[in-house]
Design a protein around this motif. Structure first.
Motif, short mmCIF file in Angstrom:
data_model
loop_
_atom_site.label_atom_id
_atom_site.label_comp_id
_atom_site.label_asym_id
_atom_site.label_seq_id
_atom_site.Cartn_x
_atom_site.Cartn_y
_atom_site.Cartn_z
N CYS A 142 40.14 66.66 45.68
CA CYS A 142 39.98 68.11 45.61
C CYS A 142 39.33 68.60 46.89
N VAL A 143 39.87 69.67 47.44
CA VAL A 143 39.45 70.17 48.74
C VAL A 143 38.84 71.55 48.58
N SER A 144 37.76 71.82 49.30
CA SER A 144 37.12 73.14 49.26
C SER A 144 37.89 74.14 50.10
N GLU A 145 37.56 75.41 49.94
CA GLU A 145 38.28 76.49 50.62
C GLU A 145 38.17 76.41 52.14
N GLU A 146 37.05 75.90 52.64
CA GLU A 146 36.86 75.84 54.09
C GLU A 146 37.86 74.89 54.76
N LYS A 147 38.24 73.83 54.07
CA LYS A 147 39.12 72.83 54.67
C LYS A 147 40.59 73.07 54.39
N GLN A 148 40.90 73.96 53.50
CA GLN A 148 42.29 74.16 53.09
C GLN A 148 43.18 74.63 54.23
N MET A 149 42.77 75.61 54.99
CA MET A 149 43.61 76.14 56.07
C MET A 149 43.83 75.11 57.17
N GLY A 150 42.84 74.30 57.45
CA GLY A 150 43.01 73.24 58.44
C GLY A 150 44.05 72.22 58.01
N ILE A 151 44.02 71.87 56.74
CA ILE A 151 45.00 70.92 56.21
C ILE A 151 46.40 71.53 56.23
N LEU A 152 46.49 72.80 55.83
CA LEU A 152 47.80 73.47 55.83
C LEU A 152 48.36 73.58 57.24
N ASP A 153 47.52 73.95 58.20
CA ASP A 153 47.98 74.05 59.59
C ASP A 153 48.45 72.70 60.11
N ALA A 154 47.71 71.64 59.79
CA ALA A 154 48.09 70.31 60.27
C ALA A 154 49.41 69.86 59.65
N CYS A 155 49.63 70.17 58.39
CA CYS A 155 50.87 69.75 57.73
C CYS A 155 52.06 70.63 58.11
N HIS A 156 51.81 71.90 58.38
CA HIS A 156 52.91 72.82 58.67
C HIS A 156 53.27 72.84 60.15
N SER A 157 52.30 72.73 61.01
CA SER A 157 52.54 72.88 62.45
C SER A 157 52.38 71.58 63.21
N SER A 158 52.67 70.46 62.60
CA SER A 158 52.46 69.19 63.27
C SER A 158 53.45 69.03 64.43
N PRO A 159 53.02 68.42 65.52
CA PRO A 159 53.89 68.28 66.69
C PRO A 159 55.04 67.30 66.47
N HIS A 211 58.36 73.47 58.54
CA HIS A 211 59.31 73.35 57.44
C HIS A 211 58.98 74.43 56.41
N GLY A 212 59.79 74.53 55.40
CA GLY A 212 59.59 75.52 54.36
C GLY A 212 58.44 75.18 53.44
N LEU A 247 47.45 75.76 45.78
CA LEU A 247 48.18 75.13 46.88
C LEU A 247 49.55 75.75 47.09
N TYR A 248 50.33 75.92 46.03
CA TYR A 248 51.69 76.43 46.16
C TYR A 248 51.69 77.87 46.68
N LYS A 249 50.77 78.68 46.19
CA LYS A 249 50.68 80.07 46.65
C LYS A 249 50.25 80.13 48.11
N ASP A 250 49.27 79.32 48.49
CA ASP A 250 48.78 79.32 49.87
C ASP A 250 49.85 78.86 50.86
N VAL A 251 50.63 77.87 50.49
CA VAL A 251 51.70 77.40 51.37
C VAL A 251 52.77 78.48 51.53
#
Length: 119
Positions: free
Chosen positions: A54-71, A76-77, A95-99
């Motif tokens: 389980c991840v707190s709100e502070e780390k969620q955007m970092g994880i999303l950015d790493a998974c969505h914008s990886s080099p 992806h969708g 998670l689904y709403k944030d993505v």
């Protein structure tokens, strides 16, 4: 405070939050069976038996950015990005709403259109 504060407090101290009504307490105790505390992290056991942190709100955007914008293959969708987050072992209830919101706000994803029937 993280979204899982009440869950972690219950697992450590066995004290149910006092602001819950009777039916909410029953639901809370039923839902708590899917979680376990391993100092200092809280984990959720999903329906398929996979254990995710389980991840707190502070780390969620970092994880999303790493998974969505990886080099090495990103932008992806929503379904693909969500599956990447889940395969890395992270979980949070929105998670689904944030993505979905991240993909809608991503300029590069919005500029790239889908394949048309003509192509």
């Amino acid at each position: 405070m993280p979204w899982f504060t009440d869950v972690a407090n219950f697992l450590v101290t066995s004290i149910v939050p006092c602001e819950l009504y009777s039916n909410q307490r029953k639901k809370f105790k039923r839902d708590i069976l899917d979680y376990y505390w391993d100092e200092p992290y809280l984990f959720k056991i999903c329906n398929d038996g996979v254990i995710q942190r389980c991840v707190s709100e502070e780390k969620q955007m970092g994880i999303l950015d790493a998974c969505h914008s990886s080099p090495y293959g990103g932008h992806h969708g929503g379904a693909w990005t969500t599956s990447k987050v889940l395969s890395y072992g992270f979980y949070w209830p929105t998670l689904y709403k944030d993505v979905g919101e991240l993909v809608k706000r991503c300029d590069e994803c919005q500029r790239a259109g889908g394949i048309s029937k003509k192509d």
